[in-house]
Design a protein around this motif. Structure first.
Motif, PDB file in Angstrom:
ATOM      1  N   ILE A   1       0.832  -1.210   0.000  1.00 13.79           N
ATOM      2  CA  ILE A   1       0.000   0.000   0.000  1.00 13.79           C
ATOM      3  C   ILE A   1       0.864   1.257   0.000  1.00 13.79           C
ATOM      4  CG2 ILE A   1      -1.653   1.333   1.368  1.00 13.79           C
ATOM      5  CD1 ILE A   1      -2.841  -1.381   2.262  1.00 13.79           C
ATOM      6  N   SER A   2       1.936   1.266   0.792  1.00 12.53           N
ATOM      7  CA  SER A   2       2.762   2.473   0.903  1.00 12.53           C
ATOM      8  C   SER A   2       3.557   2.754  -0.366  1.00 12.53           C
ATOM      9  CB  SER A   2       3.698   2.379   2.102  1.00 12.53           C
ATOM     10  OG  SER A   2       4.669   1.361   1.916  1.00 12.53           O
ATOM     11  N   GLY A   3       3.917   1.727  -1.122  1.00  5.94           N
ATOM     12  CA  GLY A   3       4.703   1.920  -2.346  1.00  5.94           C
ATOM     13  C   GLY A   3       4.028   2.854  -3.341  1.00  5.94           C
ATOM     14  N   PRO A   4       2.805   2.541  -3.783  1.00  4.33           N
ATOM     15  CA  PRO A   4       2.130   3.440  -4.731  1.00  4.33           C
ATOM     16  C   PRO A   4       1.844   4.828  -4.151  1.00  4.33           C
ATOM     17  CG  PRO A   4       1.056   1.297  -4.708  1.00  4.33           C
ATOM     18  CD  PRO A   4       2.070   1.294  -3.604  1.00  4.33           C
ATOM     19  N   ILE A   5       1.522   4.892  -2.859  1.00  6.17           N
ATOM     20  CA  ILE A   5       1.294   6.200  -2.232  1.00  6.17           C
ATOM     21  C   ILE A   5       2.573   7.023  -2.269  1.00  6.17           C
ATOM     22  CG2 ILE A   5       0.746   7.378  -0.070  1.00  6.17           C
ATOM     23  CD1 ILE A   5      -1.123   5.001   0.569  1.00  6.17           C
ATOM     24  N   LEU A   6       3.704   6.379  -1.976  1.00 10.56           N
ATOM     25  CA  LEU A   6       4.992   7.072  -2.021  1.00 10.56           C
ATOM     26  C   LEU A   6       5.315   7.557  -3.429  1.00 10.56           C
ATOM     27  CD1 LEU A   6       7.273   5.026   0.380  1.00 10.56           C
ATOM     28  CD2 LEU A   6       6.915   7.487   0.415  1.00 10.56           C
ATOM     29  N   MET A   7       4.976   6.768  -4.428  1.00  9.23           N
ATOM     30  CA  MET A   7       5.229   7.189  -5.811  1.00  9.23           C
ATOM     31  C   MET A   7       4.497   8.498  -6.116  1.00  9.23           C
ATOM     32  SD  MET A   7       7.302   5.014  -7.188  1.00  9.23           S
ATOM     33  CE  MET A   7       7.111   5.217  -8.924  1.00  9.23           C
ATOM     34  N   VAL A   8       3.240   8.591  -5.724  1.00 13.90           N
ATOM     35  CA  VAL A   8       2.468   9.820  -5.952  1.00 13.90           C
ATOM     36  C   VAL A   8       3.076  10.979  -5.162  1.00 13.90           C
ATOM     37  CG1 VAL A   8       0.232  10.932  -5.594  1.00 13.90           C
ATOM     38  CG2 VAL A   8       0.330   8.603  -6.504  1.00 13.90           C
TER      39      VAL A   8
END
Length: 161
Positions: free
Chosen positions: A41-48
């Motif tokens: 979950i944190s990976g895509p949020i971090l990308m944004v």
């Protein structure tokens, strides 16, 4: 020249040398699943978070030539950017700590070495999170003396207030 055949045990066959097995969390624990889920979950949020951060700093305004103390001071005057950078800091540090912790588990054989590396990792991560949070929320670009007068080396936008 004779060739030697290497026998490798099939995964989950039970033929694994016990010295390579580690004690995992208790059977009823969901710790590994929670860490796995957090990473996904944190990976895509971090990308944004990171790409918006980079776009707003490098593409908007003067671009890379506008990166200076005043840009950071101006951004952190807004609670939106303070929270944005805080979430980015916390997510990145926790995400990275879990990742490095997994690498430590995979590549250390001795329990003592593993514990030492993890203690150092967790202490460093906690220190960076605490110090980063303090910097974000206590940042004051317009420094004053004891009498409340602006210091001479304050940024130019402080004098326009």
């Amino acid at each position: 020249m004779a060739t030697q055949q290497l026998n490798i045990a099939a995964p989950r066959s039970g033929d694994i040398d016990p010295k390579y097995l580690r004690k995992s969390a208790s059977p009823g624990s969901n710790r590994e699943m929670v860490k796995w889920l957090f990473m996904r979950i944190s990976g895509p949020i971090l990308m944004v978070l990171i790409f918006v951060h980079l776009f707003s700093n490098l593409m908007v305004g003067d671009g890379v030539h506008g990166l200076n103390f005043g840009l950071v001071a101006g951004k952190w005057a807004s609670p939106l950017w303070q929270i944005w950078d805080l979430v980015m800091l916390w997510l990145a540090m926790i995400h990275g700590t879990i990742g490095v912790s997994t690498i430590i588990d995979d590549y250390t054989n001795k329990d003592r070495t593993r514990v030492g590396f993890k203690v150092a990792l967790y202490l460093a991560s906690i220190a960076i999170i605490v110090l980063g949070t303090l910097v974000i929320f206590t940042f004051e670009p317009c420094m004053t003396d004891a009498a409340g007068n602006l210091l001479d080396n304050s940024p130019s936008f402080c004098f326009n207030q």
